[in-house]
Write a protein that holds these residues in place. Structure first.
Motif, PDB file in Angstrom:
ATOM      1  N   CYS A   1     -53.056  30.897  25.065  1.00 27.37           N
ATOM      2  CA  CYS A   1     -52.856  29.811  26.028  1.00 27.37           C
ATOM      3  C   CYS A   1     -53.292  30.219  27.440  1.00 27.37           C
TER       4      CYS A   1
ATOM      5  N   VAL B   1     -42.968  26.439  22.808  1.00 21.28           N
ATOM      6  CA  VAL B   1     -42.821  27.454  21.758  1.00 21.28           C
ATOM      7  C   VAL B   1     -41.630  28.355  22.041  1.00 21.28           C
TER       8      VAL B   1
ATOM      9  N   VAL C   1     -46.733  26.861  25.858  1.00 23.74           N
ATOM     10  CA  VAL C   1     -46.016  28.139  25.818  1.00 23.74           C
ATOM     11  C   VAL C   1     -44.529  27.920  26.010  1.00 23.74           C
TER      12      VAL C   1
ATOM     13  N   THR D   1     -49.304  36.541  20.954  1.00 17.63           N
ATOM     14  CA  THR D   1     -50.563  35.875  20.621  1.00 17.63           C
ATOM     15  C   THR D   1     -50.633  34.484  21.239  1.00 17.63           C
ATOM     16  N   VAL D   2     -49.529  33.732  21.144  1.00 11.94           N
ATOM     17  CA  VAL D   2     -49.497  32.391  21.738  1.00 11.94           C
ATOM     18  C   VAL D   2     -49.706  32.470  23.250  1.00 11.94           C
TER      19      VAL D   2
END
Length: 368
Positions: A161, A190, A187, A156-157
């Motif tokens: 992004c 994370v 990204v 999802t990230v």
């Protein structure tokens, strides 16, 4: 014929003798003791094989040492003064003062529920089935780590992004150059944090998602309210009054009067009775949620608190004993809450309205 007649006469004579014997015995008894008729009849019945009639009990002489039982009436002025004293102690976070005020209310007859179940705790083995019978909807979910979809989260990230970076490329001037790089850096951050310190990443995510869920419930959401009211009611019933509470988002707590334990928790080893009482109080919020919801979401902090308490046990607890104690504590707390439904409901209303600790105690005691 003559012998038959004589035999019949003999039998008749013996029968008459047997029938006359009680009369002769009764006459003999009356002749020998005319003054005590009741006692004579008792001796006669004993001779006849009959149980003696019970004698009427003699009236007990009043004891000179026994003082008459005096039922103390509740003095409204005294009770009002004690509630004001409790309110003042709680506003200053004075645990000793709060405990003394509640004990005085109990002695005055205005707080009969306080510490009413303190002596009833008896630790025993407890299974998931026992928790189910106690009213916990999904006992197997208590203390179970939440399953996380790490792959879904990272995907999802990455997708979000990527969309932002592509859209930012159409921005005019230097913005179209720098923004995509900045988003791409998110990204990478994370991924780096998730690889080296996943706990930190989970904490951030949990705070954000938890705040969103609580905001959806509104101030003093139902789950939070039930959780903290469970702590408040159970600690009160077990003789450890609360000196403060909060339903504010991210600051939910119920403060206990450590004075009821004799010494601060950090300065003493706890015996079995203290461990049992504090374990039930610690798990009261979990029990309150488990009675109303299929999933317990606010129990992680309570479980950590209980773990620290068990680490201070004077006799030490093995892993299996700690698990059994945790389950038993949840079950006992659930029983207390279910035993006092009116007090629990009244307390929730008072806490939802933001009432003081003293007013919450009034709500508990006034519930019927």
């Amino acid at each position: 014929a003559a012998s038959t007649t004589r035999a019949a006469a003999l039998r008749s004579g013996h029968g008459a003798a047997r029938r006359a014997r009680p009369l002769r015995l009764r006459a003999a008894v009356h002749a020998s003791d005319d003054a005590g008729k009741a006692d004579s009849l008792s001796r006669l019945d004993a001779l006849l094989g009959k149980p003696a009639a019970p004698a009427a009990p003699a009236p007990a002489a009043p004891s000179q040492e026994e003082a008459p039982v005096v039922v103390r009436e509740v003095d409204p002025a005294e009770v009002s003064s004690l509630y004001a004293r409790l309110s003042g102690a709680c506003s200053e976070a004075d645990g000793e003062g709060a405990l003394a005020a509640v004990e005085a209310l109990s002695e005055a007859g205005a707080a009969p529920r306080f510490a009413s179940l303190k002596s009833s705790l008896r630790r025993r083995g407890c299974s998931l089935r026992d928790l189910k019978m106690a009213g916990i909807k999904q006992p197997e979910s208590i203390g179970t780590p939440e399953e996380r979809d790490d792959q879904g989260f990272l995907t999802t990230v990455l997708l979000v992004c990527s969309v932002i970076a592509v859209a930012a490329g159409f921005l005019p001037g230097d913005w179209g150059f720098f923004v995509p790089y900045l988003v791409g850096g998110v990204v990478l951050v994370v991924l780096a944090v998730g690889s080296t310190a996943p706990g930190l990443l989970y904490a951030v995510v949990d705070n954000v998602t938890g705040a969103a869920q609580r905001a959806g419930e509104g101030p003093g959401g139902e789950r939070t309210l039930k959780h903290e009211a469970g702590h408040f009611l159970v600690c009160y019933m077990l003789g450890t009054p609360a000196v403060g509470y909060s339903l504010d988002m991210g600051e939910e707590h119920t403060d206990l009067a450590e004075a009821s334990l004799g010494r601060p928790l950090g300065l003493k080893l706890l015996d079995d009775a203290e461990i049992d009482r504090l374990a039930v109080i610690s798990m009261a919020g979990v029990a309150a949620e488990g009675l109303s919801f299929d999933e317990v979401k606010g129990g992680v902090g309570d479980l950590f608190t209980l773990q620290r308490l068990m680490g201070r046990a004077r006799n030490g607890l093995k892993a299996e004993q700690q698990q059994s104690l945790t389950r038993w504590a949840v079950g006992e707390a659930a029983k207390i809450i279910r035993r006092e439904p009116a007090a629990y409901e009244s307390l929730q209303k008072a806490m939802a309205a933001g009432e003081s600790v003293a007013d919450c105690v009034k709500a508990i005691e006034a519930a019927r």
